[in-house]
Design an enzyme around this catalytic site. Structure first.
Site, PDB file in Angstrom:
ATOM      1  N   HIS A 114      49.525  25.903  45.829  1.00  0.00           N
ATOM      2  CA  HIS A 114      49.196  25.374  47.158  1.00  0.00           C
ATOM      3  C   HIS A 114      48.334  23.974  47.397  1.00  0.00           C
ATOM      4  O   HIS A 114      48.117  23.652  46.179  1.00  0.00           O
ATOM      5  CB  HIS A 114      48.552  26.512  47.937  1.00  0.00           C
ATOM      6  CG  HIS A 114      47.231  26.927  47.350  1.00  0.00           C
ATOM      7  ND1 HIS A 114      47.091  27.438  46.092  1.00  0.00           N
ATOM      8  CD2 HIS A 114      46.051  26.858  48.109  1.00  0.00           C
ATOM      9  CE1 HIS A 114      45.613  27.573  45.845  1.00  0.00           C
ATOM     10  NE2 HIS A 114      45.020  27.323  47.046  1.00  0.00           N
ATOM     11  N   HIS A 116      45.309  23.186  48.564  1.00  0.00           N
ATOM     12  CA  HIS A 116      43.751  23.053  48.781  1.00  0.00           C
ATOM     13  C   HIS A 116      43.506  21.966  47.587  1.00  0.00           C
ATOM     14  O   HIS A 116      44.047  21.795  46.430  1.00  0.00           O
ATOM     15  CB  HIS A 116      43.347  24.289  48.156  1.00  0.00           C
ATOM     16  CG  HIS A 116      42.657  25.310  49.226  1.00  0.00           C
ATOM     17  ND1 HIS A 116      42.710  26.802  49.332  1.00  0.00           N
ATOM     18  CD2 HIS A 116      42.415  24.902  50.641  1.00  0.00           C
ATOM     19  CE1 HIS A 116      42.320  27.221  50.557  1.00  0.00           C
ATOM     20  NE2 HIS A 116      42.052  26.215  51.335  1.00  0.00           N
ATOM     21  N   ASP A 118      40.953  21.650  45.496  1.00  0.00           N
ATOM     22  CA  ASP A 118      40.488  22.176  44.068  1.00  0.00           C
ATOM     23  C   ASP A 118      42.033  22.362  43.203  1.00  0.00           C
ATOM     24  O   ASP A 118      41.836  22.714  41.969  1.00  0.00           O
ATOM     25  CB  ASP A 118      39.771  23.411  44.031  1.00  0.00           C
ATOM     26  CG  ASP A 118      40.119  24.625  44.798  1.00  0.00           C
ATOM     27  OD1 ASP A 118      40.729  24.410  46.047  1.00  0.00           O
ATOM     28  OD2 ASP A 118      39.979  25.796  44.239  1.00  0.00           O
ATOM     29  N   HIS A 119      43.111  22.420  43.835  1.00  0.00           N
ATOM     30  CA  HIS A 119      44.130  22.503  42.989  1.00  0.00           C
ATOM     31  C   HIS A 119      45.318  21.313  42.925  1.00  0.00           C
ATOM     32  O   HIS A 119      46.092  21.241  42.042  1.00  0.00           O
ATOM     33  CB  HIS A 119      45.346  23.655  43.611  1.00  0.00           C
ATOM     34  CG  HIS A 119      44.459  24.976  43.648  1.00  0.00           C
ATOM     35  ND1 HIS A 119      44.835  25.932  42.862  1.00  0.00           N
ATOM     36  CD2 HIS A 119      43.563  25.460  44.361  1.00  0.00           C
ATOM     37  CE1 HIS A 119      44.038  26.871  42.861  1.00  0.00           C
ATOM     38  NE2 HIS A 119      43.228  26.790  43.833  1.00  0.00           N
ATOM     39  N   HIS A 219      47.535  34.044  50.411  1.00  0.00           N
ATOM     40  CA  HIS A 219      46.289  33.140  50.359  1.00  0.00           C
ATOM     41  C   HIS A 219      46.146  32.824  51.832  1.00  0.00           C
ATOM     42  O   HIS A 219      45.664  31.710  52.142  1.00  0.00           O
ATOM     43  CB  HIS A 219      46.685  32.127  49.622  1.00  0.00           C
ATOM     44  CG  HIS A 219      45.178  31.533  49.211  1.00  0.00           C
ATOM     45  ND1 HIS A 219      44.070  31.840  49.130  1.00  0.00           N
ATOM     46  CD2 HIS A 219      45.057  29.930  49.067  1.00  0.00           C
ATOM     47  CE1 HIS A 219      43.069  31.016  48.798  1.00  0.00           C
ATOM     48  NE2 HIS A 219      43.736  29.741  48.772  1.00  0.00           N
ATOM     49  N   ASP A 242      45.912  30.877  44.260  1.00  0.00           N
ATOM     50  CA  ASP A 242      45.005  31.817  44.872  1.00  0.00           C
ATOM     51  C   ASP A 242      45.551  32.912  45.675  1.00  0.00           C
ATOM     52  O   ASP A 242      46.731  32.531  46.393  1.00  0.00           O
ATOM     53  CB  ASP A 242      44.046  30.790  45.864  1.00  0.00           C
ATOM     54  CG  ASP A 242      43.245  29.908  44.966  1.00  0.00           C
ATOM     55  OD1 ASP A 242      43.230  30.115  43.945  1.00  0.00           O
ATOM     56  OD2 ASP A 242      42.590  29.074  45.772  1.00  0.00           O
ATOM     57  N   HIS A 317      39.982  30.295  37.484  1.00  0.00           N
ATOM     58  CA  HIS A 317      39.095  30.103  38.962  1.00  0.00           C
ATOM     59  C   HIS A 317      37.903  31.123  39.303  1.00  0.00           C
ATOM     60  O   HIS A 317      37.799  31.665  40.235  1.00  0.00           O
ATOM     61  CB  HIS A 317      40.313  30.468  39.960  1.00  0.00           C
ATOM     62  CG  HIS A 317      40.086  29.665  41.352  1.00  0.00           C
ATOM     63  ND1 HIS A 317      39.328  30.235  42.260  1.00  0.00           N
ATOM     64  CD2 HIS A 317      40.924  28.579  41.835  1.00  0.00           C
ATOM     65  CE1 HIS A 317      39.443  29.362  43.508  1.00  0.00           C
ATOM     66  NE2 HIS A 317      40.464  28.604  43.252  1.00  0.00           N
TER      67      HIS A 317
HETATM   68 ZN   LIG Z   1      41.414  27.557  44.827  1.00  0.00          ZN
HETATM   69 ZN   LIG Z   2      43.039  28.032  47.783  1.00  0.00          ZN
END
Ligand SMILES: [Zn+2]
Ligand SMILES: [Zn+2]
Length: 368
Positions: A114, A116, A118-119, A219, A242, A317
């Site tokens: 996805h 986000h 942080d990914h 998510h 996530d 994570h």
């Molecule tokens: Zn994440």
């Molecule tokens: Zn996420």
């Protein structure tokens, strides 16, 4: 005896001083020392074993968005049939891949769960790294609907960078070809934004005996979000991205050897939120509380692993961060009752090897 020891210490001191003086005064000696170190560094081989055929996962980032010095954000490298597949590429993860000398030319594709930050934060950096090391074709990036927009954005943001590097390094020839510097998106549109997740699946990659299946994860409000299943020679690993607990996801993960699941200990996250509120950090407190709505707890991830019947569950994570080893106990609270065995907390550099002969999954750790 005492006198002899005194002389020895004095001699050692003199030798050290002379060596330091020579190094300080002699550019030739400085260069020789530097050259020896540089050659040693440059000759370092990839730390990934390649002599046997196995399905492997290297955790190249195991932290959640909260900063931890020793952990990069979400990243997993799957190795199958001598080819490398990267699932998510969070900030700092490219440093890990470079330090471990992951051979760039073997990276087949990137799979985003996805969008986000942080990914996806290091996607542009990864693309540049692989291109600068000699990749001869564009990088394929798979993901949910919207991956075309994300990839187009990174391609645009890095357009100056690739032009600068091409101008300096191409030498008028075909070194660092511009045509290979970009990424190509491959959206899997079997899930539409806003669909209620039910664990639907679609094969998004099938080449050379490696089959990658996108699995609908939950998510929400992030939608669509995927988990990925990698099948190779009768063995498989599922990486959740996530998600919250979802029966459809458990079905799609059925029979996998290893489940790499994100997890957030909500009880600890809520303590952090309360502490943030107590010192007046109301925005942070609110954000920390919200996250429990769309992340899976360690206990629920254990339930997911049990329902799917996987051999090993590996947490990634990790939230909140386990900055001290003793925090594993409260973080894992309740897991033992659900799943007493086959549970491992992941960390950056953890290499998970699934032997193709059906023997036990092995865990090892890369340096640095
Ligand atoms: Zn994440
Ligand atoms: Zn996420």
């Amino acid at each position: 005896m005492k006198k002899l020891l005194g002389w020895l210490v004095l001699c050692l001191g003199v030798v050290t001083f002379v060596a330091w003086l020579a190094f300080t005064l002699s550019p030739a000696l400085q260069d020789a020392v530097f050259a020896a170190g540089a050659r040693r560094q440059l000759a370092r081989q990839s730390q990934l074993p390649t002599s046997d055929d196995a399905l492997r996962v290297l955790l190249c980032g195991t932290s959640s968005p909260l900063p931890v010095r020793q952990s990069a954000k979400a990243c997993a490298l799957v190795v199958a049939g001598g080819r490398f597949f990267i699932v998510d590429i969070g900030p700092e993860s490219t440093k890990n891949l470079a330090i471990w000398r992951i051979p760039a030319t073997r990276v087949e594709a990137v799979f985003l769960t996805h969008f986000h930050s942080d990914h996806i934060g290091a996607l542009g950096d990864l693309n540049m790294q692989l291109w600068a090391q000699g990749r001869s074709r564009p990088l394929d990036v798979y993901g949910p609907t919207g991956v075309d927009r994300v990839v187009a954005g990174f391609n645009l943001a890095y357009s100056f960078d690739r032009d600068y590097r091409h101008a300096l390094h191409s030498h008028g020839g075909d070194m660092l070809p511009l045509a290979a510097a970009v990424m190509i998106p491959h959206p899997a549109d079997f899930v539409k934004p806003g669909d209620v997740p039910s664990g639907r699946t679609q094969v998004v990659y099938d080449q050379g005996g490696v089959v990658v299946t996108a699995i609908e994860a939950d998510h929400r409000p992030v939608s669509p979000a995927f988990a990925y299943r990698f099948d190779y020679k009768g063995h498989s690993v599922v990486i959740t991205g996530d998600t919250v607990f979802n029966a459809g996801l458990a079905r799609a993960a059925k029979g996998a050897d290893v489940l790499v699941s994100e997890a957030q200990a909500h009880h600890l996250q809520n303590v952090m939120a309360s502490e943030a509120a107590a010192i007046g950090q109301t925005t942070l407190a609110s954000v920390l509380k919200d996250t429990s709505r769309y992340h899976i707890s360690p206990v629920d991830a254990a339930r997911l692993a049990n329902q799917a019947g996987v051999r090993d569950l590996v947490y990634t994570h990790i939230a909140p961060p386990l900055v001290f080893g003793f925090l594993k106990t409260p973080w894992l609270r309740g897991v033992n009752e659900v799943r007493p065995h086959g549970v491992t907390i992941g960390r950056d550099g953890m290499l998970i090897t699934i032997p193709l002969d059906g023997s036990a999954v092995r865990f090892s750790q890369l340096d640095g």
